[in-house]
Motif scaffolding. Structure first.
Motif, PDB file in Angstrom:
ATOM      1  N   LEU A   1       0.831  -1.201   0.000  1.00  0.00           N
ATOM      2  CA  LEU A   1       0.000   0.000   0.000  1.00  0.00           C
ATOM      3  C   LEU A   1       0.866   1.253   0.000  1.00  0.00           C
ATOM      4  O   LEU A   1       0.554   2.235  -0.679  1.00  0.00           O
ATOM      5  CB  LEU A   1      -0.921  -0.006   1.216  1.00  0.00           C
ATOM      6  N   LYS A   2       1.961   1.226   0.755  1.00  0.00           N
ATOM      7  CA  LYS A   2       2.896   2.369   0.780  1.00  0.00           C
ATOM      8  C   LYS A   2       3.362   2.706  -0.635  1.00  0.00           C
ATOM      9  O   LYS A   2       3.339   3.869  -1.064  1.00  0.00           O
ATOM     10  CB  LYS A   2       4.097   2.047   1.664  1.00  0.00           C
ATOM     11  N   ASP A   3       3.779   1.684  -1.373  1.00  0.00           N
ATOM     12  CA  ASP A   3       4.280   1.908  -2.734  1.00  0.00           C
ATOM     13  C   ASP A   3       3.172   2.330  -3.688  1.00  0.00           C
ATOM     14  O   ASP A   3       3.382   3.165  -4.575  1.00  0.00           O
ATOM     15  CB  ASP A   3       4.972   0.644  -3.254  1.00  0.00           C
ATOM     16  N   LYS A   4       1.988   1.770  -3.514  1.00  0.00           N
ATOM     17  CA  LYS A   4       0.870   2.134  -4.396  1.00  0.00           C
ATOM     18  C   LYS A   4       0.446   3.587  -4.165  1.00  0.00           C
ATOM     19  O   LYS A   4       0.094   4.298  -5.111  1.00  0.00           O
ATOM     20  CB  LYS A   4      -0.308   1.179  -4.180  1.00  0.00           C
ATOM     21  N   ILE A   5       0.465   4.031  -2.917  1.00  0.00           N
ATOM     22  CA  ILE A   5       0.142   5.438  -2.624  1.00  0.00           C
ATOM     23  C   ILE A   5       1.194   6.348  -3.254  1.00  0.00           C
ATOM     24  O   ILE A   5       0.865   7.373  -3.859  1.00  0.00           O
ATOM     25  CB  ILE A   5       0.058   5.670  -1.101  1.00  0.00           C
ATOM     26  N   LYS A   6       2.463   5.960  -3.124  1.00  0.00           N
ATOM     27  CA  LYS A   6       3.545   6.769  -3.715  1.00  0.00           C
ATOM     28  C   LYS A   6       3.389   6.835  -5.233  1.00  0.00           C
ATOM     29  O   LYS A   6       3.519   7.915  -5.843  1.00  0.00           O
ATOM     30  CB  LYS A   6       4.903   6.153  -3.352  1.00  0.00           C
ATOM     31  N   ASN A   7       3.091   5.708  -5.876  1.00  0.00           N
ATOM     32  CA  ASN A   7       2.907   5.701  -7.331  1.00  0.00           C
ATOM     33  C   ASN A   7       1.708   6.552  -7.735  1.00  0.00           C
ATOM     34  O   ASN A   7       1.725   7.213  -8.778  1.00  0.00           O
ATOM     35  CB  ASN A   7       2.718   4.265  -7.830  1.00  0.00           C
ATOM     36  N   GLY A   8       0.670   6.539  -6.902  1.00  0.00           N
ATOM     37  CA  GLY A   8      -0.521   7.328  -7.204  1.00  0.00           C
ATOM     38  C   GLY A   8      -0.314   8.823  -7.037  1.00  0.00           C
ATOM     39  O   GLY A   8      -0.997   9.629  -7.674  1.00  0.00           O
ATOM     40  N   MET A   9       0.646   9.208  -6.206  1.00  0.00           N
ATOM     41  CA  MET A   9       0.890  10.632  -5.944  1.00  0.00           C
ATOM     42  C   MET A   9       2.077  11.181  -6.727  1.00  0.00           C
ATOM     43  O   MET A   9       2.149  12.384  -6.989  1.00  0.00           O
ATOM     44  CB  MET A   9       1.131  10.838  -4.438  1.00  0.00           C
ATOM     45  N   GLY A  10       3.033  10.298  -7.063  1.00  0.00           N
ATOM     46  CA  GLY A  10       4.225  10.759  -7.772  1.00  0.00           C
ATOM     47  C   GLY A  10       5.191  11.473  -6.840  1.00  0.00           C
ATOM     48  O   GLY A  10       5.077  11.403  -5.615  1.00  0.00           O
ATOM     49  N   ASP A  11       6.153  12.180  -7.420  1.00  0.00           N
ATOM     50  CA  ASP A  11       7.154  12.907  -6.633  1.00  0.00           C
ATOM     51  C   ASP A  11       6.646  14.265  -6.147  1.00  0.00           C
ATOM     52  O   ASP A  11       7.223  14.864  -5.236  1.00  0.00           O
ATOM     53  CB  ASP A  11       8.432  13.114  -7.452  1.00  0.00           C
TER      54      ASP A  11
ATOM     55  N   ILE B   1       5.665   9.145   3.113  1.00  0.00           N
ATOM     56  CA  ILE B   1       4.929   7.879   3.191  1.00  0.00           C
ATOM     57  C   ILE B   1       5.878   6.842   3.785  1.00  0.00           C
ATOM     58  O   ILE B   1       6.948   6.584   3.221  1.00  0.00           O
ATOM     59  CB  ILE B   1       4.446   7.417   1.802  1.00  0.00           C
ATOM     60  N   ALA B   2       5.494   6.260   4.925  1.00  0.00           N
ATOM     61  CA  ALA B   2       6.441   5.398   5.630  1.00  0.00           C
ATOM     62  C   ALA B   2       5.720   4.323   6.429  1.00  0.00           C
ATOM     63  O   ALA B   2       4.491   4.234   6.452  1.00  0.00           O
ATOM     64  CB  ALA B   2       7.319   6.246   6.556  1.00  0.00           C
ATOM     65  N   SER B   3       6.522   3.490   7.080  1.00  0.00           N
ATOM     66  CA  SER B   3       5.992   2.449   7.966  1.00  0.00           C
ATOM     67  C   SER B   3       7.092   2.081   8.954  1.00  0.00           C
ATOM     68  O   SER B   3       8.093   2.774   9.070  1.00  0.00           O
ATOM     69  CB  SER B   3       5.561   1.218   7.148  1.00  0.00           C
TER      70      SER B   3
END
Length: 682
Positions: free
Chosen positions: A472-482, A513-515
């Motif tokens: 989910l962390k990576d999917k949120i990052k991909n959805g938001m971009g840099d 975005i972290a864990s």
């Protein structure tokens, strides 16, 4: 010397002058309680449960420094995270020196090997840098280093107007886990690590190094840090038993199986079993995501391991003791011995790990008894202080500590939070839209569109998104971009933890975005962090084999029948501890304010959700279902906090201290106080 007066003087003069504010009663109370434990109490263990913002670090360190200086002993301070380790060593200790409380006593930052470089590794790998000029720049920076820490090397490079080390460069330079000491006596990394054993006044280390150092003593192997300095402080104590697991577990990896492939050339049965095990390990290690990182071995895995053990024993002769157990000596013997333990399901639990290479890990089912033994051994020759904001979960804290930690004779102190949840935290628990917590694809869009986007419009400061799932962390990052909503977006994994933390703190409107390690020990004050988004309630994975053992063990310790209902109660308490830590990232100072947004609508659709709502209300939170009132809250927060602090300070000045323990120190008392322990050769 009157210790009580000395401590009050430190806070009313040195600390107050440094911070240009009145001393906090709660912080002084901690310091007096700790001093009372150190100087007066015959007990060897103290538990401190103090919420975020109360100032427990200085509250514990000031009396500890005074005690250890008079005792002529040392302090080992162990934390669970790099963030807190760095904060203690590079912020709190220098501040104490500027306050004239800490002198020029020797201090060391004892981190894991991989945090230090080796000059031999640099010399061997000069040709692996992107250019000869870069190799030369790194070499010149290395010559200016004292500790060998990556942070120090990067700072030297920055001072020389050079780029910081990349992950590839650091992988070339760092000390490897199995690497022996450097033969060069001027190697900064190895030289600094050798100083851990020279009895520095304060050693700031981590849980794992402290535990491993104690385990090493039993194996007659040199420890990493001082285990018996006289005083041990264990911060983030709620994570201490989990970190003990990391040290106590044993493992066999794919490389171990490859070492015995020569035996399988003419043994088709052994060859087939080896192939199946290696395939399974490789498959799981390539599994990028999953609900858990510990996978139970299935029947086929155990059959293959049994075949490997049987065939290896047929291939070679092994000595056995009177009980029929194998005496392990060489690498093949060790592998057979490890497989024996894995197959011994009465005494061991095992799993395949998918987040740390291709390995099967295993640990004794008696691990909790061994954990209790470690604590008792530490306290045999030290005063030991455990502290955390979330040590216990029920109303009878002392009984819970007795049951879970297996300790009967200890001091326990708890303190009320100086924060005002209703004035400082806008708690948003949405009723709808976030039900599908296990379906990562269905969660991403609502989190970004319905939570992050409106937050960015209403909150000027930084946003921290905490996820229990790497997927989910990576999917949120991909959805938001840099970049998202004109803000920089950082994600854990792109940089090392310290560098990522610094970037987020400096860019006061960024999104992180972290864990994992960012849920505890991560401290950002002020506008750099004004919103924390928790993507789901952090329940432990119930199918995780170690979690199963942990829950059943806690049921046993708490005298609860290990049925489904009671197992869930334990899991709920574990979740609550984790959730409290995540929420605690937002308010790090009495003047901080912002929003906690939990994107998990199960809170309104389950019985435990009702319990959680009651829990929040009992803590003084006001629950909101949406962000409608957030702008008004953010506008009025400063004034509300100011008025609250005015009243709080009136009621909580040093003159309001109800009881001040009478603590004194006389040179004639020296022999009665605890002394540093020196391990004698048997």
């Amino acid at each position: 010397m009157n210790i009580s007066n000395q401590i009050i003087s430190f806070f009313s003069q040195n600390v107050s002058k440094f911070y240009n504010s009145n001393p906090r009663k709660s912080q002084v109370k901690i310091a007096l309680d700790v001093a009372d434990f150190l100087f007066n109490s015959p007990k060897k263990i103290m538990f401190i449960e103090a919420p975020v913002g109360i100032g427990k670090t200085l509250g514990v360190l000031i009396p500890s420094i005074l005690y250890s200086r008079l005792q002529r002993s040392q302090i080992t301070y162990a934390t669970a995270t790099k963030n807190l380790q760095d904060q203690i060593f590079n912020s709190d200790l220098p501040d104490l020196k500027r306050m004239n409380i800490l002198d020029s006593e020797k201090k060391v930052l004892a981190m894991g090997k991989e945090n230090y470089f080796c000059i031999t590794n640099y010399q061997k790998n000069r040709g692996k840098f992107k250019s000869s000029q870069r190799s030369s720049d790194i070499g010149m920076a290395i010559d200016k280093c004292y500790t060998g820490l990556r942070k120090e090397l990067d700072q030297v490079l920055k001072n020389d107007s050079k780029e910081k080390t990349t992950d590839h460069e650091w992988d070339i330079l760092k000390i490897k886990s199995d690497q022996r000491n450097c033969k060069l006596n001027y190697c900064p990394g190895h030289g600094y690590r050798d100083s851990f054993q020279t009895h520095p006044f304060i050693t700031v280390t981590n849980h794992s190094q402290l535990i491993q150092s104690r385990i090493n003593l039993d194996k007659k192997v040199p420890g990493i840090v001082s285990v018996y300095p006289g005083l041990v402080i264990i911060d983030e104590a709620h994570l201490f038993n989990d970190n003990y697991l990391g040290c106590a577990q044993e493992q066999i990896g794919i490389e171990d199986f490859k070492k015995i492939s020569s035996f399988a050339k003419d043994n088709l049965r052994l060859k087939r079993a080896l192939t199946q095990i290696k395939k399974k390990l490789i498959k799981l290690s390539r599994q990028k995501y999953g609900l858990q990182t510990r996978h139970t071995l299935d029947k086929e895995d155990r059959v293959n391991l049994s075949i490997i053990r049987e065939e290896l024993m047929n291939e070679e002769r092994f000595d056995t003791n009177k009980n029929g157990k194998i005496n392990v000596e060489g690498p093949v013997d060790e592998l057979v011995g490890s497989i024996y333990k894995i197959l011994d399901t009465d005494n061991y639990i095992s799993w395949i790990t998918s987040d740390n290479g291709e390995k099967i890990q295993f640990v004794t089912k008696n691990i909790f008894a061994e954990f209790e033994k470690i604590i008792k051994e530490l306290s045999a020759y030290n005063k030991v202080i455990f502290m955390s904001g979330t040590l216990t979960s029920n109303h009878d804290s002392k009984e819970e500590i007795k049951s879970i930690w297996g300790i009967n004779n200890f001091d326990y102190k708890s303190y009320e939070s100086p924060f005002s949840p209703k004035n400082q935290i806008y708690l948003c628990l949405p009723k709808n839209g976030f039900e599908f917590t296990r379906n990562k694809d269905r969660m991403v869009k609502p989190i970004i569109t319905n939570c992050i986007k409106p937050l960015c419009k209403r909150v000027k400061g930084g946003v921290l998104i905490l996820s229990n799932s790497l997927e989910l962390k990576d999917k949120i990052k991909n959805g938001m971009g840099d970049r998202y909503e004109n803000r920089n977006v950082f994600s854990q994994g792109n940089d090392n933890v310290n560098e990522l933390s610094e970037k987020f703190k400096k860019d006061k409107s960024s999104i992180l975005i972290a864990s994992g390690s960012f849920k505890t020990g991560f401290s950002v004050k002020g506008k750099a962090l004004q919103a924390v988004v928790i993507t789901s309630l952090p329940f432990p994975v119930k199918d995780d084999p170690f979690i199963k053992l942990k829950v059943d063990e806690y049921c046993k310790k708490l005298k609860m029948t290990p049925n489904q209902n009671n197992r869930f109660k334990i899991s709920y308490d574990i979740m609550l501890h984790d959730l409290e830590q995540s929420i605690g990232r937002l308010i790090r100072d009495v003047r901080d304010y912002g929003v906690i947004y939990i994107t998990d609508s199960r809170i309104y659709k389950t019985n435990y959700g009702k319990d959680l709502q009651r829990y929040f209300l009992s803590k003084g939170y006001i629950i909101h279902n949406d962000l409608t009132g957030l702008r008004r809250f953010m506008r009025s927060a400063k004034n509300k906090i100011f008025n609250y602090l005015q009243q709080y300070n009136k009621e909580n000045g040093l003159d309001k201290l109800i009881s001040i323990p009478q603590i004194s120190y006389l040179p004639t008392n020296h022999s009665k106080l605890n002394r540093p322990f020196v391990l004698k050769n048997k």
